[in-house]
Every structure is written in C-alpha cells, then in structure tokens.
Design a protein around this motif. Structure first.
Motif, mmCIF file in Angstrom:
data_model
loop_
_atom_site.group_PDB
_atom_site.id
_atom_site.type_symbol
_atom_site.label_atom_id
_atom_site.label_comp_id
_atom_site.label_asym_id
_atom_site.label_seq_id
_atom_site.Cartn_x
_atom_site.Cartn_y
_atom_site.Cartn_z
ATOM 1 N N ILE A 82 -18.999 -10.872 -12.568
ATOM 2 C CA ILE A 82 -18.519 -9.629 -11.946
ATOM 3 C C ILE A 82 -17.053 -9.762 -11.558
ATOM 4 O O ILE A 82 -16.255 -8.839 -11.747
ATOM 5 C CB ILE A 82 -19.392 -9.291 -10.717
ATOM 6 C CG1 ILE A 82 -20.795 -8.896 -11.184
ATOM 7 C CG2 ILE A 82 -18.762 -8.170 -9.894
ATOM 8 C CD1 ILE A 82 -21.840 -8.880 -10.087
ATOM 9 N N ILE A 85 -14.846 -3.024 -14.466
ATOM 10 C CA ILE A 85 -15.615 -2.409 -13.393
ATOM 11 C C ILE A 85 -14.717 -2.258 -12.164
ATOM 12 O O ILE A 85 -13.799 -3.059 -11.952
ATOM 13 C CB ILE A 85 -16.878 -3.221 -13.045
ATOM 14 C CG1 ILE A 85 -16.525 -4.651 -12.606
ATOM 15 C CG2 ILE A 85 -17.834 -3.249 -14.222
ATOM 16 C CD1 ILE A 85 -17.724 -5.442 -12.155
ATOM 17 N N ASN A 86 -15.005 -1.252 -11.367
ATOM 18 C CA ASN A 86 -14.146 -0.937 -10.223
ATOM 19 C C ASN A 86 -14.807 -1.205 -8.874
ATOM 20 O O ASN A 86 -14.140 -1.104 -7.850
ATOM 21 C CB ASN A 86 -13.742 0.547 -10.276
ATOM 22 C CG ASN A 86 -12.969 0.868 -11.539
ATOM 23 O OD1 ASN A 86 -12.123 0.097 -11.956
ATOM 24 N ND2 ASN A 86 -13.288 2.013 -12.145
ATOM 25 N N TRP A 114 -21.868 -4.180 -7.467
ATOM 26 C CA TRP A 114 -22.636 -4.835 -8.522
ATOM 27 C C TRP A 114 -23.119 -6.220 -8.108
ATOM 28 O O TRP A 114 -24.179 -6.662 -8.554
ATOM 29 C CB TRP A 114 -21.825 -4.869 -9.819
ATOM 30 C CG TRP A 114 -21.651 -3.490 -10.377
ATOM 31 C CD1 TRP A 114 -20.518 -2.754 -10.488
ATOM 32 C CD2 TRP A 114 -22.718 -2.642 -10.846
ATOM 33 N NE1 TRP A 114 -20.777 -1.516 -10.989
ATOM 34 C CE2 TRP A 114 -22.128 -1.416 -11.232
ATOM 35 C CE3 TRP A 114 -24.087 -2.792 -10.980
ATOM 36 C CZ2 TRP A 114 -22.868 -0.359 -11.739
ATOM 37 C CZ3 TRP A 114 -24.834 -1.734 -11.477
ATOM 38 C CH2 TRP A 114 -24.228 -0.538 -11.861
ATOM 39 N N THR A 116 -10.247 -4.583 -21.034
ATOM 40 C CA THR A 116 -10.923 -3.305 -20.890
ATOM 41 C C THR A 116 -10.683 -2.442 -22.118
ATOM 42 O O THR A 116 -9.830 -2.753 -22.963
ATOM 43 C CB THR A 116 -10.426 -2.575 -19.617
ATOM 44 O OG1 THR A 116 -11.276 -1.457 -19.368
ATOM 45 C CG2 THR A 116 -8.985 -2.114 -19.783
ATOM 46 N N ARG A 175 -14.102 3.828 -22.392
ATOM 47 C CA ARG A 175 -15.538 3.800 -22.125
ATOM 48 C C ARG A 175 -16.319 4.511 -23.222
ATOM 49 O O ARG A 175 -15.851 5.491 -23.799
ATOM 50 C CB ARG A 175 -15.838 4.454 -20.778
ATOM 51 C CG ARG A 175 -15.261 3.671 -19.610
ATOM 52 C CD ARG A 175 -15.681 4.252 -18.273
ATOM 53 N NE ARG A 175 -15.284 3.350 -17.210
ATOM 54 C CZ ARG A 175 -16.019 3.068 -16.145
ATOM 55 N NH1 ARG A 175 -17.203 3.637 -16.008
ATOM 56 N NH2 ARG A 175 -15.586 2.237 -15.225
ATOM 57 N N ASN A 216 -25.795 4.243 -10.949
ATOM 58 C CA ASN A 216 -24.523 3.896 -11.570
ATOM 59 C C ASN A 216 -24.667 3.008 -12.811
ATOM 60 O O ASN A 216 -23.664 2.618 -13.409
ATOM 61 C CB ASN A 216 -23.635 3.174 -10.548
ATOM 62 C CG ASN A 216 -23.285 4.070 -9.372
ATOM 63 O OD1 ASN A 216 -22.732 5.143 -9.551
ATOM 64 N ND2 ASN A 216 -23.632 3.632 -8.174
ATOM 65 N N LEU A 233 -22.033 1.829 -15.871
ATOM 66 C CA LEU A 233 -21.748 0.424 -16.169
ATOM 67 C C LEU A 233 -21.927 0.148 -17.657
ATOM 68 O O LEU A 233 -21.090 -0.526 -18.283
ATOM 69 C CB LEU A 233 -22.668 -0.482 -15.359
ATOM 70 C CG LEU A 233 -22.533 -1.985 -15.655
ATOM 71 C CD1 LEU A 233 -21.165 -2.511 -15.207
ATOM 72 C CD2 LEU A 233 -23.660 -2.773 -14.994
ATOM 73 N N ALA A 256 -19.028 1.435 -19.534
ATOM 74 C CA ALA A 256 -17.833 0.600 -19.351
ATOM 75 C C ALA A 256 -17.935 -0.685 -20.168
ATOM 76 O O ALA A 256 -16.971 -1.077 -20.852
ATOM 77 C CB ALA A 256 -17.658 0.279 -17.877
#
Length: 269
Positions: free
Chosen positions: A180, A189-190, A195, A221, A224, A256, A260, A263
């Motif tokens: 993570i 991921i933000n 998570w 990244t 998406r 969510n 995920l 993403a």
C-alpha cells in the motif's frame, strides 16, 4: 505477507471447502477456480462427475495466488511429475511436512520401506503436531471435502509436494502495508490508511494478496480503467488476478473496491 501467513492462507482456503460434496456450491466453486486458471493442465476441463482431489489442491494454490510456483493438475500422478520437474517433490515417507505442503498417497503401499508406487490421492496439510499432521482433501469417501489425520511416516504416504513458500512470499512483495505504501507513493491510490485498515479487517478476503501482487507488477500510475470489470480484466492479463470470477462477484463488498480495481487495472496496462 510472511511465509507463515502465506502457508496459512492456503490452509484457510481449502478448509473453507470442508463439507463440500459433488454438485454442491462449494464443489462448483472449486471447479470454477480450477477451470478458470489458464492454461488448463493438459487442456482438460474438469467435470462435476470427475474425481477432484488434485483439482481441489490446485484450486487452493490458485486462490492463494501461488499456482505459478506450484503448477496445477487434475491428476495426482501428473501433479507429482510437475513437482519433480520443479524441484519441489520430497521422496521421503518420513518427511515432516509443514502447513501448505501437499501430501500424496498410494493406496497400494504395503508399509515396508519408502513407497515409490503410483500416486492415487492428494490433499493439503493444514495442521502439524508432534508425530502427526492433518490433511484436508477433496474427493474423500462419498465425494466430499474432509480431513484426515496421518502419522508421520505412516502407511500410504507416497511423498510430499513442498513449495518454497519463503521464496514465494519474498517474490510476492512482503506485506500488504508495504504494498500500500508503494502504491500510494506512485499515486495509484490516494487513501493508504483506508486500505491498510481494510486489509487488516478481513472484510474483503484476499485483498492483501491483491495489493501485494499488484504492487509487485506496478511501476507507475496510469489512466484508470473505465469500469471495475475492465480493471479486473487488465489485472488478469497482467497475472495479478487468477480468479476473476471471485472479484467480479465480490467487488461490491466494499464501497471503494471497484475504484481500487479501476486504479490497479489502469496502472498495470
């Protein structure tokens, strides 16, 4: 994920199928997992009427995300051949297995010396104690998934399939927390704290494995995926997900999780 956690995940998966009988929902799940993993061993799609002990062991390894290291088979003797080629076969009836290893049987063993006969049956070791171990097996008497307690060096033991769980765990990238952290640094991921908590809570089974395997593949990244389904497809093609039907069925469990998957799917393209 540590070696012991990975071993236990295999045990937990196959123990979750205890009580399955041919045609039951759990039996159908085992077949779906096995038949969804490609390439199919020898190109054969397992049918509901077939013996399924090797299929069950394979499905447990598939669902744990380690089938690339163990191989898969629906035939026990062929599974032994795969293990021998991969260097994970232990030709020693007296070997003391660990959780997650597979115990192979030969029902024609006379109990004298080391058995080297034809392999008839297989299950996953799910508990070990002084002088004995428990094996969870598919296709036991009556076509069910159940448990058997064996004595170390007992009669009918043909040998063991012993994946290198330490090396596999290391290659899979360690812990979910570390995965993570990497994904957050990359901007994939933000909400890393969210998570981390989700992975620990266990609300979404195998979320930790998903994150670990995705982090091992992702280096940057990316745009998406447009839908969770597309994200799952991208993760399958990247070798991150081996059981797409599970994620397609369960991505609504967490509000969510769909985002995920989008993403992660975008980042592995």
């Amino acid at each position: 994920m540590t070696e012991q956690q990975l071993r236990q995940s295999v045990a937990d998966i196959i123990n979750g199928w205890v009580g399955a009988t041919k045609g039951s929902a759990k039996h159908q799940e085992i077949l779906r997992i096995y038949n969804s993993y490609k390439p199919l061993a020898r190109g054969y799609t397992v049918k509901a009427k077939d013996a399924y002990c090797a299929t069950t062991a394979s499905a447990a390894y598939i669902k744990a995300g380690i089938a690339a290291y163990t191989g898969t088979e629906c035939g026990v003797q062929e599974f032994v051949k795969i293990a021998q080629k991969r260097g994970i076969w232990v030709e020693n009836d007296a070997h003391i297995p660990k959780i997650g290893d597979a115990c192979v049987y030969d029902w024609d063993d006379n109990g004298v010396g080391d058995c080297t006969g034809y392999a008839d049956h297989i299950g996953i070791v799910t508990a070990v104690s002084c002088g004995t171990f428990v094996v969870t097996e598919g296709n036991m008497s009556g076509g069910k998934v159940g448990k058997r307690t064996m004595a170390v060096n007992g009669r009918y033991i043909r040998g063991f399939i012993c994946p290198n769980f330490a090396a596999i765990a290391k290659e899979m990238g360690g812990t979910a927390e570390a995965a993570i952290g990497k994904l957050a640094k990359l901007g994939v991921i933000n909400s890393p704290d969210y998570w981390k908590q989700a992975a620990v809570s266990g609300k979404v089974k195998y979320l930790d494995l998903l994150l670990i395997k995705a982090a091992a593949k992702i280096t940057k990244t990316g745009p998406r995926s447009s839908t969770p389904e597309n994200g799952i497809g991208a993760l399958v093609r990247a070798g991150v997900i081996n059981t797409p039907e599970y994620w397609l069925e369960h991505y609504h469990v967490d509000p969510n999780l769909g985002e995920l998957l989008c993403a992660l799917g975008g980042a592995v393209k």
